[in-house]
Design a protein around this motif. Structure first.
Motif, short mmCIF file in Angstrom:
data_model
loop_
_atom_site.label_atom_id
_atom_site.label_comp_id
_atom_site.label_asym_id
_atom_site.label_seq_id
_atom_site.Cartn_x
_atom_site.Cartn_y
_atom_site.Cartn_z
N VAL A 1 -4.08 10.93 -4.93
CA VAL A 1 -2.75 11.54 -4.94
C VAL A 1 -2.83 12.81 -4.12
N ALA B 1 0.83 -1.20 0.00
CA ALA B 1 0.00 0.00 0.00
C ALA B 1 0.87 1.25 0.00
N GLU B 2 1.95 1.20 0.79
CA GLU B 2 2.84 2.35 0.84
C GLU B 2 3.60 2.52 -0.49
N LEU C 1 -5.07 -1.73 -9.74
CA LEU C 1 -5.59 -0.75 -8.79
C LEU C 1 -4.99 0.64 -9.06
N HIS D 1 -11.51 -4.97 0.39
CA HIS D 1 -10.55 -3.90 0.19
C HIS D 1 -11.24 -2.62 0.59
N PRO D 2 -10.58 -1.74 1.31
CA PRO D 2 -11.26 -0.53 1.74
C PRO D 2 -11.72 0.29 0.55
N ARG E 1 2.18 6.70 -6.60
CA ARG E 1 1.15 7.63 -7.07
C ARG E 1 1.56 9.07 -6.84
N ASN E 2 2.22 9.33 -5.68
CA ASN E 2 2.58 10.71 -5.34
C ASN E 2 3.89 11.13 -5.98
N LEU F 1 6.85 9.87 -5.61
CA LEU F 1 8.06 9.79 -4.79
C LEU F 1 9.01 8.72 -5.31
N THR G 1 -4.62 -4.56 4.05
CA THR G 1 -5.64 -3.90 3.24
C THR G 1 -5.05 -3.52 1.90
N THR G 2 -4.66 -4.55 1.20
CA THR G 2 -4.08 -4.32 -0.12
C THR G 2 -4.91 -5.08 -1.11
N ALA G 3 -4.69 -4.75 -2.37
CA ALA G 3 -5.38 -5.45 -3.43
C ALA G 3 -5.01 -6.92 -3.42
N LYS H 1 -15.66 -6.17 -6.30
CA LYS H 1 -15.76 -4.73 -6.04
C LYS H 1 -14.46 -4.14 -5.51
N GLU I 1 -6.45 2.19 -12.03
CA GLU I 1 -7.84 2.60 -11.93
C GLU I 1 -7.99 4.12 -12.02
N THR I 2 -7.06 4.84 -11.37
CA THR I 2 -7.19 6.30 -11.39
C THR I 2 -6.39 6.95 -12.50
N GLN I 3 -5.34 6.28 -13.00
CA GLN I 3 -4.54 6.88 -14.08
C GLN I 3 -4.33 5.81 -15.15
N ARG J 1 1.23 4.20 -2.73
CA ARG J 1 1.06 5.61 -2.34
C ARG J 1 2.26 6.44 -2.83
#
Lengths: 321, 1191
Positions: free
Chosen positions: B127, A65-66, A88, B155-156, A72-73, A75, A133-135, A300, A91-93, A69
């Motif tokens: 982001v 997850a980190e 995952l 998954h959350p 995505r940011n 870093l 809590t990861t994919a 989902k 999904e957003t990009q 993150r």
């Protein structure tokens, strides 16, 4: 106190990111990964000096997850992720990423372990199952429950960070835990029972290196160095398993012997397989990703279907011996 | 309107203004920069802070440890400028906030309401998002994280946001205050500095300026004694000094003015130029005495009473009225510019004269007056006209001068070149604008140029030193004309007042004649013939050394005299009369004259006397060329005498022999009757005589001379026979002759034999044998007459040895040539072969061009070697022609194919015409015939660029035994001039040596062709016009085939190489042709290449082995008979596993001219694979290749 420990660790990671600004911003290639035997070849390559003189920075994170993150940011430039995590991220990009390397395919290294008294997945009904809590965790659990004929709300899902898997199990916080190496080895040593593992879903848990489509010229060059060093390290691991294990085991917090055993649970993907998986012919990674995407939509985990990341086999071709 | 201002105020004021402006701009700029830095700092700080904080927050929230997160948020509130920190859940409800007031309230009610889009963006993209609020008063950072997993979720899905807002306004305010503070201090400081500057300027500068102004005002007011006080800075002090200097100078100048006025008056009065002063109306105000004189007035007042206009005629030479022009001039000069112009004036007596008038305006005490200066030009005009006329005359003179002339001004610039100069040297004046260009063009050679320049300068120096205006250049110069021709020139010149006049005299023809004369006289001097020149009266003017040495008289002895002293008296006076008649009438007299030397000896001379005429045709001299023929005449006399003597001797000897014979015959007849008498005669004979028993060879009798020849004594006579005294080598011949004698076939015989003496020496004898048995039937006795001919034999033998020596020397030469060619050919084959391989590899365009050049050069070199070898063979007479049956028509057709290909490559039409009566089956040497044909046609292709080439073959004369066939090659090439044609067939000659560079070639080809044609009893020749092409033709005589024989090869149609053949073989195969005949080589190579195969040629077996060692071949075509190493030996080496050729099993196909059946077996036995007979037909070759080349 757990929280403080975690925070301190994150602070350290951020600082190391800041310090790494010594090289030119656009040259630097930061590769992030969590602890997983399948990602070890790059640390082995670093340990063997294959990346000396190149602005490659390997960054360890406590969890996938980190890694996501940080990726995505912005870093890190390259993220070592499982295929479901890749989806995952996408999904957003959707169109901004490409897969440049397939690291390994899990073949039993990802597991659902339970207390010895549970013998089947079905017996876990109503019990507490610890999962990151990861994919990947969600995916593994979804596949395991599916096998046991259970629905998602038949068990109580407890979010447990990767580093706490062993502790939570030992403390009895959870009845079962979805985890992977090296926790798997440790938990099996504690007497946990393997109810479900990735060898039952071959080819679905795949670890890859994901990077942005737009990198600078020099970053692309460095990426080439990274990939070729990866395969050199794989060769070294095959030829000198003892020494390689000794170098790696320290990072993994297992004995060299345990590390080598843990490798049994996965297939380190070699050049040829990479060429096949990243190539454009049928039978490539795209099919696996499509399948995965269906499962994740079903569970989902993904909210919508989207374009798959690009498969980029240029670096594999360039390293072809 | 001018604003009065002072420096001491305005400078500090300006500085103060600039300082204020600068300080203000700096303040604005610094404020903006500081704000920007603050904003980006806080933004970065906020984002990285979120990166650090959010994982912990997420972890805690997922665990439900809201207290931990609350602590963290509260601690955030303690951070300076952190105006707001809060956590919103996925429904934008505030879960935690730094201010409790906002807890559990929707986001829209919090101060962050306006940042909702930022928060939504962060949540959607997952982001971290950051921005600065529109009023730039706060930095906002939204950082998304997952909330805990809900029941039934793997998954959350809920995404919360940690939102922080950092206040910028307070920080900005503080920063702005600081900047204002600093700006105020800077402004005050700059005002103070300006005040200081004002004070300084007042003390050091402006006060002293006031002083200077006062001083100047005082001087102007007449107080000229005033001195300026020194003071102030250095610059002002210097101005004070300068002012003082100015004042004193002005005072001095005023007193000088009075003096000057007086001087000018005197000058005015005494000036020789007329000076007139008039007002603007033209009324004269003043004039000087010169003006009065010029206009011819007696008194100054008379002149002054006139108006200027009346001093001029009504109209000026340009046709305009003087009055009108005067007005123009007045208005032109009134602006203050003076004008000088020519003007026609009129004297008091009415005579007009030209003048130069200079008019200017004088402003004398406010009155504008015209000041005119008049110069009488009548004298000058006349001189100018005269000068112009004389110069024109001079130029015309120069221009018409019969020698090239050049005029230079004193700076060396060309003024004029005359027509002759242009005609002879080709340089126009534009070509040689100055002396330097004449040097560089006329003398392109630097050394010549330097010599010429030195001569020129030396001549100039001489002129100056000796005050002589004649420039004489000592040498002749070789001047290069414009067309490149070099002429020998004598250069003379004159230094005139303002220019040099240079005349050139072309002495080229003179020098050429002189040179020729010199050469001729040298020839005469050294001529071995006697040469005498007399005047028309016959008095000697010249005799050459040869004459002197023959006659013994010296030139000095006979000059001016008639050569009477030479008269021998042998010839009658009519002889001389005839001689004089002949030459007097202008004919050349030839004859032999007997003259007397000084020492009295007579001698004969062959004489030719020719008259020499002058340009009028009058005879002025006689030239006699004589040859001393005394020796020749003596020899002829002697030879005549000898031949008479010889004839006489022969007659005598014949008579003697006849007599002796007769005597012997008589003696034989009388033998029984008069033994004694016979014996006497027998013994007296100058020849050796013996009588031998025919059957046994026993000697019955012999005279002393015979015994002497045989080296025996009379005592030996009984013990010897004819065999024992004969050299063993001659015994069989003698025996054969004797047997014929015995058989009665001949009455006698004659032979030369050697007698072997007991001491081992040998005597040659010429033996005449006569049968003594007079009747029919077997011979019983024979008589031998022996003459010793050892001397003659010895000289014959010597001759033989000499001949052998000469022959072996020639052979050695031939062998050397053959060896040399062999030694050169072997590496050349390597070069060509390897280049061929190189060409098979992938090369870039430049490399390919280089490699192709190496390949072509190698082939040319090989062709040259082969030519030289052929040539040496012909020279040594070693070239032997074959005589085999062949098909002439198909041979011609085959030879034409490669030529036609080459011609087509060049775009030339190539035709081969054969008359229908040209026979097919003939006997001769096809290879050599083909060589001639290919050579001529090949030349035609080589030297023809466009048009066509026709090969025409016709039958000239068929006879019983042979055909005379004529071949002609016509082209439309460059053609050959008549002179060149003569040299064509000589060895090592090309028609034009310039073409050899262009077209290459050894120059041997035609010479070889000529030799070959002649060896075939034919001829060769050429007919050509330059530019119109050439026809080369040759004839050869070819034997008829014997009736029962057929041609060794069936005839083939001319178009034997159809296109499909070339597709049979995969390209890239390499075939080696081992064949010593160049033309056969070329034909084989042509066929192979046409078939798409790579092919190289070598000339003997050794070279073939060498080639197979270095290059990978697929097949060998092997001629059987080759020099050095034949095909059999080469095959043996190739098949020998110990040799180092690349493939021992390479297919070898023999090629041989031997048309015998057994050859095939012989070839197969020798290890070859197949056999084709020569001349090689493409058809048979293709069949063999199909069989043996790997598919």
């Amino acid at each position: 106190m757990p929280m403080q420990l975690s925070a301190r660790w994150m602070l350290f990671a951020a600082l190391s990111l800041a310090v790494s600004g010594c090289g030119r911003q656009e040259d630097r290639l930061r590769v992030g990964a969590n602890v997983w035997p399948g990602y070890e070849p790059m640390f082995l390559a670093r340990s063997l000096g294959y990346y000396d003189g190149h602005p490659i920075q390997l960054v360890g994170f406590s969890s996938a997850a980190e890694v996501i993150r940080a990726y995505r940011n912005g870093l890190i430039e390259v993220a070592a992720l499982t295929a479901d995590e890749v989806l995952l991220v996408a999904e957003t990009q959707p169109l901004e990423h490409r897969i440049v390397l397939v690291c390994d395919a899990s073949r039993g290294a990802d597991v659902l372990l339970a207390k010895p008294e549970f013998e089947t997945v079905a017996q876990l009904k109503g019990r507490r199952v610890g999962v990151e809590t990861t994919a990947l965790g969600a995916y593994m659990l979804a596949r395991a429950l599916e096998r046991g004929g259970l629905a998602a709300n038949d068990v109580t899902t407890v979010a447990v960070p990767l580093l706490k898997h062993v502790a939570a199990y030992k403390a009895g916080d959870v009845d079962a835990v979805v985890t992977f190496e090296p926790n798997r080895s440790r938990l099996l040593a504690e007497g946990a029972r393997n109810l479900f593992d990735s060898s039952q879903i071959p080819g679905e848990i795949v670890d890859v290196m994901l990077t942005r489509r737009k990198l600078s010229e020099s970053q692309n060059r460095t990426l080439g160095v990274f990939v070729s060093g990866w395969f050199r390290a794989l060769d070294y691991l095959r030829e000198n398993p003892k020494d390689a294990a000794a170098r790696i085991a320290v990072r993994e917090s297992v004995t060299p012997q345990q590390f080598l055993e843990s490798l049994q649970g996965l297939d380190l993907t070699d050049r040829a397989a990479n060429q096949r998986l990243l190539g454009s012919r049928p039978g490539n990674l795209g099919e696996t990703l499509g399948h995965l995407s269906d499962v994740m939509l079903n569970q989902k985990i993904l909210s919508r279907a989207m374009a798959q990341p690009v498969l980029d086999d240029r670096f594999i071709q360039a390293t072809a011996p | 309107m001018r604003i009065a201002y002072t420096l001491r105020v305005s400078i500090p004021l300006l500085l103060a203004l600039a300082a204020v402006l600068f300080t203000g701009i700096m303040a604005v700029y610094e404020t903006a920069a500081t704000f920007r830095a603050m904003e980006s700092d806080l933004l970065r700080q906020g984002v990285s802070f979120s990166h650090i904080l959010v994982p912990a927050v997420e972890r805690a929230m997922q665990r439900g440890d809201v207290g931990d997160v609350e602590d963290a948020i509260n601690r955030l509130a303690l951070m300076p400028q952190m105006s707001l920190a809060m956590v919103c859940d996925d429904q934008d409800r505030v879960l935690l906030a730094t201010d409790y007031l906002w807890r559990n309230r929707p986001l829209s009610e919090t101060p962050a309401a306006s940042r909702r889009s930022l928060i939504a963006r962060a949540r959607d993209a997952r982001v971290v998002q950051s921005e600065i609020s529109p009023d730039r008063s706060a930095v906002c950072v939204a950082c998304p994280f997952y909330l805990d997993v809900l029941a039934g979720e793997l998954h959350p899905t809920r995404i919360a946001v940690l939102y922080t807002q950092t206040d910028l306004a307070a920080g900005k305010h503080l920063a702005f205050d600081g900047i204002m503070h600093r700006t105020a201090i800077a402004g005050a400081a700059s005002m103070f500095a300006c005040l200081l500057l004002w004070g300084y300027l007042r003390v050091t500068f402006t006060r002293h300026l006031d002083d200077l102004a006062c001083a100047a005002t005082d001087y102007a007011a007449g107080r000229s004694d005033r001195k300026v006080r020194f003071g102030g800075p250095l610059e002002l002090a210097r101005i004070g000094d300068a002012l003082n200097q100015l004042f004193s100078d002005l005072t001095a100048r005023n007193s000088a003015l009075v003096l000057s006025e007086e001087k000018f008056r005197v000058l005015f009065e005494s000036s020789r130029d007329a000076v007139l002063i008039a007002d603007e109306g033209g009324n004269l105000v003043d004039c000087n005495p010169a003006a009065v004189a010029m206009f011819g007035f007696a008194d100054k007042q008379d002149l002054l009473s006139r108006n200027v206009v009346f001093l001029s005629p009504d109209y000026q030479p340009d046709g305009r009225a003087s009055r009108e022009r005067f007005r123009e001039i007045v208005s032109a000069v009134s602006s203050g510019v003076s004008r000088i112009f020519e003007w026609q004036l009129i004297r008091n007596d009415g005579a007009e004269f030209p003048a130069e008038v200079s008019v200017s305006v004088l402003d004398i005490r406010g009155r504008r007056l015209l000041h005119g200066l008049v110069l009488d030009l009548s004298e000058r005009k006349r001189a100018e006209n005269e000068l112009r006329a004389s110069e024109a005359k001079y130029r015309e003179l120069v221009d018409m001068a019969p020698v090239p002339m050049l005029l230079l001004d004193l700076h060396g610039r060309s003024l004029l070149v005359n027509d002759r100069f242009l005609e002879e040297l080709g340089y126009a004046i534009e070509d040689v604008p100055d002396l330097d260009s004449l040097w560089s063009k006329g003398f392109p050679d630097a050394i010549q140029r330097l010599r010429a320049q030195n001569g020129w300068h030396a001549a100039l120096v001489r002129c100056i030193q000796e005050q002589d205006d004649h420039l004489v250049l000592p040498d002749e110069y070789h001047l290069t004309c414009k067309d490149g021709q070099v002429r020998t020139m004598l250069v003379t010149g004159r230094v005139l007042r303002d220019h040099y006049q240079i005349a050139l005299q072309d002495v080229t023809p003179l020098r050429r004649a002189t040179e020729m004369l010199r050469r001729l006289s040298l020839a005469v001097e050294f001529s071995p013939s006697m040469i005498m020149i007399t005047d028309e009266a016959g008095q000697v003017e010249y005799v050459n050394p040869a004459w002197e040495s023959v006659t013994g008289y010296l030139l000095a002895d006979v000059r001016g005299q008639k050569p009477r002293a030479l008269k021998s008296g042998v010839h009658a006076s009519e002889f001389y009369g005839g001689l004089w008649r002949d030459i007097g009438s202008g004919r050349v007299w030839r004859g032999e004259i007997c003259n007397r030397r000084r020492n009295g000896e007579l001698y004969w001379e062959a004489t030719a006397i020719a008259p020499v005429r002058d340009s009028d045709g009058k005879i002025t001299h006689y030239v006699a060329v004589k040859e001393d023929i005394t020796e020749r005449r003596a020899m002829e006399d002697r030879a005549r005498q000898w031949s008479v003597e010889l004839e006489h001797k022969v007659e005598v000897r014949t008579a003697e022999l006849a007599a002796a014979n007769r005597r012997i015959k008589e003696a034989m007849g009388l033998m029984q009757q008069s033994e004694a008498k016979f014996r006497a005669m027998f013994e007296q004979s100058p020849l050796g005589v013996s009588v031998t028993e025919t059957l046994t060879g026993r000697l019955i009798d012999a005279n002393e001379r015979f015994l002497q020849i045989a080296g025996r004594t009379r005592f030996d006579l009984a013990a010897i026979d004819s065999k024992s005294i004969t050299h063993p080598d001659d015994q069989p011949a003698e025996l054969a002759n004797v047997e014929r004698l015995i058989a009665g076939e001949v009455p006698g015989f004659q032979m030369e034999k050697r007698y072997l003496r007991p001491n081992g020496s040998v005597v040659w004898g010429s033996v005449t044998v006569e049968n003594l048995s007079l009747g029919v039937g077997a011979s019983r006795l024979y008589l031998s007459l022996v003459e010793d001919i050892s001397d003659r034999k010895k000289s014959e033998e010597a001759l033989l040895v000499a001949k052998d020596l000469a022959e072996s020397a020639n052979r050695a030469k031939g062998e050397f040539l053959a060896n040399m060619s062999h030694e050169i050919r072997t590496p050349m084959n390597g070069v060509i072969g390897m280049t061929g391989l190189l060409l098979d590899t992938s090369l870039d365009a430049e490399q390919r061009r280089y490699a192709e050049t190496i390949y072509a050069s190698g082939e040319a070199l090989l062709a040259l070697l082969n030519d030289i070898l052929d040539f040496s063979r012909i020279e040594a007479g070693k070239l032997e022609l074959e005589a085999i049956n062949f098909d002439l028509r198909s041979m011609i057709a085959e030879s034409a194919v490669p030529l036609a290909l080459r011609a087509r490559e060049k775009g030339i039409d190539f035709q081969c015409e054969m008359e229908p009566d040209v026979p097919s089956g003939v006997r001769g040497d096809p290879g050599r015939l083909r060589q001639i044909l290919v050579n001529l046609a090949g030349n035609a292709v080589k030297f023809t660029e466009t048009g066509r080439i026709t090969v025409h073959v016709g039958l000239v004369e068929p006879t019983e035994s042979d055909f005379l066939v004529r071949f002609a090659v016509r082209d439309t090439g460059i053609g050959i001039s008549h002179e060149q044609q003569a040299k064509l067939f000589q060895k090592f000659t090309q028609a034009d040596s310039s073409t050899s560079r262009r077209y290459g070639g050894t120059g041997l080809g035609l010479a070889i062709a000529k030799d070959l044609a002649e060896l075939m009893n034919g001829d060769i020749g050429v007919a050509s016009q330059p530019g119109e092409g050439s026809e080369f033709w040759f004839t050869v005589r070819l034997s008829r085939q014997l009736p029962q024989e057929v041609a060794d090869e069936p005839s083939l149609p001319a178009s034997f190489l159809s296109a499909d053949l070339s597709a049979i073989f995969s390209s890239g195969m390499r075939v080696l042709v081992a064949e010593d005949n160049v033309v056969n080589q070329e034909v084989a190579l042509g066929i192979l290449r046409k078939l798409g195969l790579r092919a190289d040629a070598v000339s003997d077996g050794a070279e073939a082995v060498e080639a197979l060692r270095t290059l990978p071949y697929d097949l060998v075509l092997m001629d059987l008979q080759m020099p050095e190493m034949d095909g059999f030996e080469a095959t043996r080496i190739i098949r020998d596993p110990r040799s180092d050729v690349r493939r021992h099993d390479i297919p070898i196909v023999a090629m041989t001219a031997n048309a015998m059946r057994g050859d095939r077996e012989q070839c197969l036995n020798a290890g070859m694979n197949d056999y084709v007979s020569k001349p090689v037909s493409p058809h048979a070759l293709v069949e063999a290749l199909k069989t043996w080349l790997p598919k």
